[in-house]
Design an enzyme around this catalytic site. Sequence first.
Site, PDB file in Angstrom:
ATOM      1  N   LYS A   1       0.852  -1.187   0.000  1.00 22.88           N
ATOM      2  CA  LYS A   1       0.000   0.000   0.000  1.00 22.88           C
ATOM      3  C   LYS A   1       0.883   1.229   0.000  1.00 22.88           C
ATOM      4  O   LYS A   1       1.944   1.236   0.643  1.00 22.88           O
ATOM      5  CB  LYS A   1      -0.920   0.007   1.227  1.00 22.88           C
ATOM      6  CG  LYS A   1      -1.770   1.280   1.334  1.00 22.88           C
ATOM      7  CD  LYS A   1      -2.883   1.146   2.358  1.00 22.88           C
ATOM      8  CE  LYS A   1      -2.484   1.400   3.797  1.00 22.88           C
ATOM      9  NZ  LYS A   1      -1.855   2.718   4.055  1.00 22.88           N
TER      10      LYS A   1
ATOM     11  N   GLU B   1      -9.109   7.573   4.067  1.00 28.83           N
ATOM     12  CA  GLU B   1      -8.933   7.876   5.497  1.00 28.83           C
ATOM     13  C   GLU B   1      -9.472   9.269   5.821  1.00 28.83           C
ATOM     14  O   GLU B   1      -9.094  10.261   5.177  1.00 28.83           O
ATOM     15  CB  GLU B   1      -7.447   7.778   5.871  1.00 28.83           C
ATOM     16  CG  GLU B   1      -7.209   8.110   7.346  1.00 28.83           C
ATOM     17  CD  GLU B   1      -5.871   7.648   7.884  1.00 28.83           C
ATOM     18  OE1 GLU B   1      -5.108   6.988   7.150  1.00 28.83           O
ATOM     19  OE2 GLU B   1      -5.593   7.953   9.062  1.00 28.83           O
TER      20      GLU B   1
HETATM   21  O1  KIV Z   1      -0.768   2.602   8.666  1.00 29.36           O
HETATM   22  C1  KIV Z   1      -1.953   2.292   8.828  1.00 29.36           C
HETATM   23  O2  KIV Z   1      -2.350   1.682   9.830  1.00 29.36           O
HETATM   24  C2  KIV Z   1      -2.906   2.661   7.798  1.00 29.36           C
HETATM   25  C3  KIV Z   1      -4.365   2.439   8.095  1.00 29.36           C
HETATM   26  C4  KIV Z   1      -4.851   3.452   9.039  1.00 29.36           C
HETATM   27  C5  KIV Z   1      -5.172   2.402   6.859  1.00 29.36           C
HETATM   28  O3  KIV Z   1      -2.534   3.153   6.777  1.00 29.36           O
END
Ligand code: KIV
Length: 282
Positions: A115, A184
């Site tokens: 991600k 978010e």
């Molecule tokens: O780093 C993280 O925990 C995240 C989530 C809040 C989606 O990116």
Amino acid sequence: MKTRTTVPHLRRLKQRGDRIVMLTCYDYATALLIDGAGVDVVLVGDSVGTTVLGHETTIPVTMDDMVRHTRAVRRGLTRPLLVADLPFLSYQVGPEDALRNAGRLVQEGGAEAVKLEGGLAVVPAVERIVAAGIPVMGHLGLTPQSVHAFGGYRVQGRDEASLERLLADAAALAEAGVFALVLELVHAETARQVTAAAPVPTIGIGSGPHCDGQVQVVHDILGLFPGQAFRHAARYAEVGELIQGCVTRYAADVRSGRFPAAPHSVGMDEAAAEAQPPGSAK
Ligand code: KIV
């Protein structure tokens, strides 16, 4: 036997209107527990920086931190899709760098996808990683690696201009090949519109009920930090208070001599060993 979650499976969940469950995790013991609890996606978030490593923001988190925690979670998971965050500056410098670092999370960490945060600006990085066969999840709205630019952790997508920007970013990321999008702290109506327009599942955190799925930070839902409550976080337990209570009792038992009792002591009388000693949780 439970089946493993895959990227195509998540797309089918969106098509069927079935909600996707995602949760963060940073260590082996918690991964074992989450594995048995029916979660679709586990994220080793760079929130490891604030939840586990004690940093104020996610910015100091390194690739080595992410690889180590991803590997630990990998060992405890069998079913959920494992996604790992690319930390700050591991993908912004250039697409080749982004691919090399995404490759580390998959090859060394055992992640099945990565991600990264951002919209149009990260499209070249997304395209490069996806072209190499690594699934990428996008992250829009409040992107914590840019906290200093935002001037704090603020709700995004409140006005028409930022709605248009989010829609354009989501479309560009989908076109670049992301398989899902985290939204978010996006205003709920904006998140609804982005979800309706996006061909890939949206996973919300603090972004209302219209997203295709929800993600939470595991420390938040367990209540691991007593006294720290976020509006967007569900809190199912007060595990922080439970842990502190157990440790307080343990310390008192050691100091009073109640622990170790016979059952905890090798070579002491067997009958005494059957008595319920202090520290018997059941
Ligand atoms: O780093 C993280 O925990 C995240 C989530 C809040 C989606 O990116």
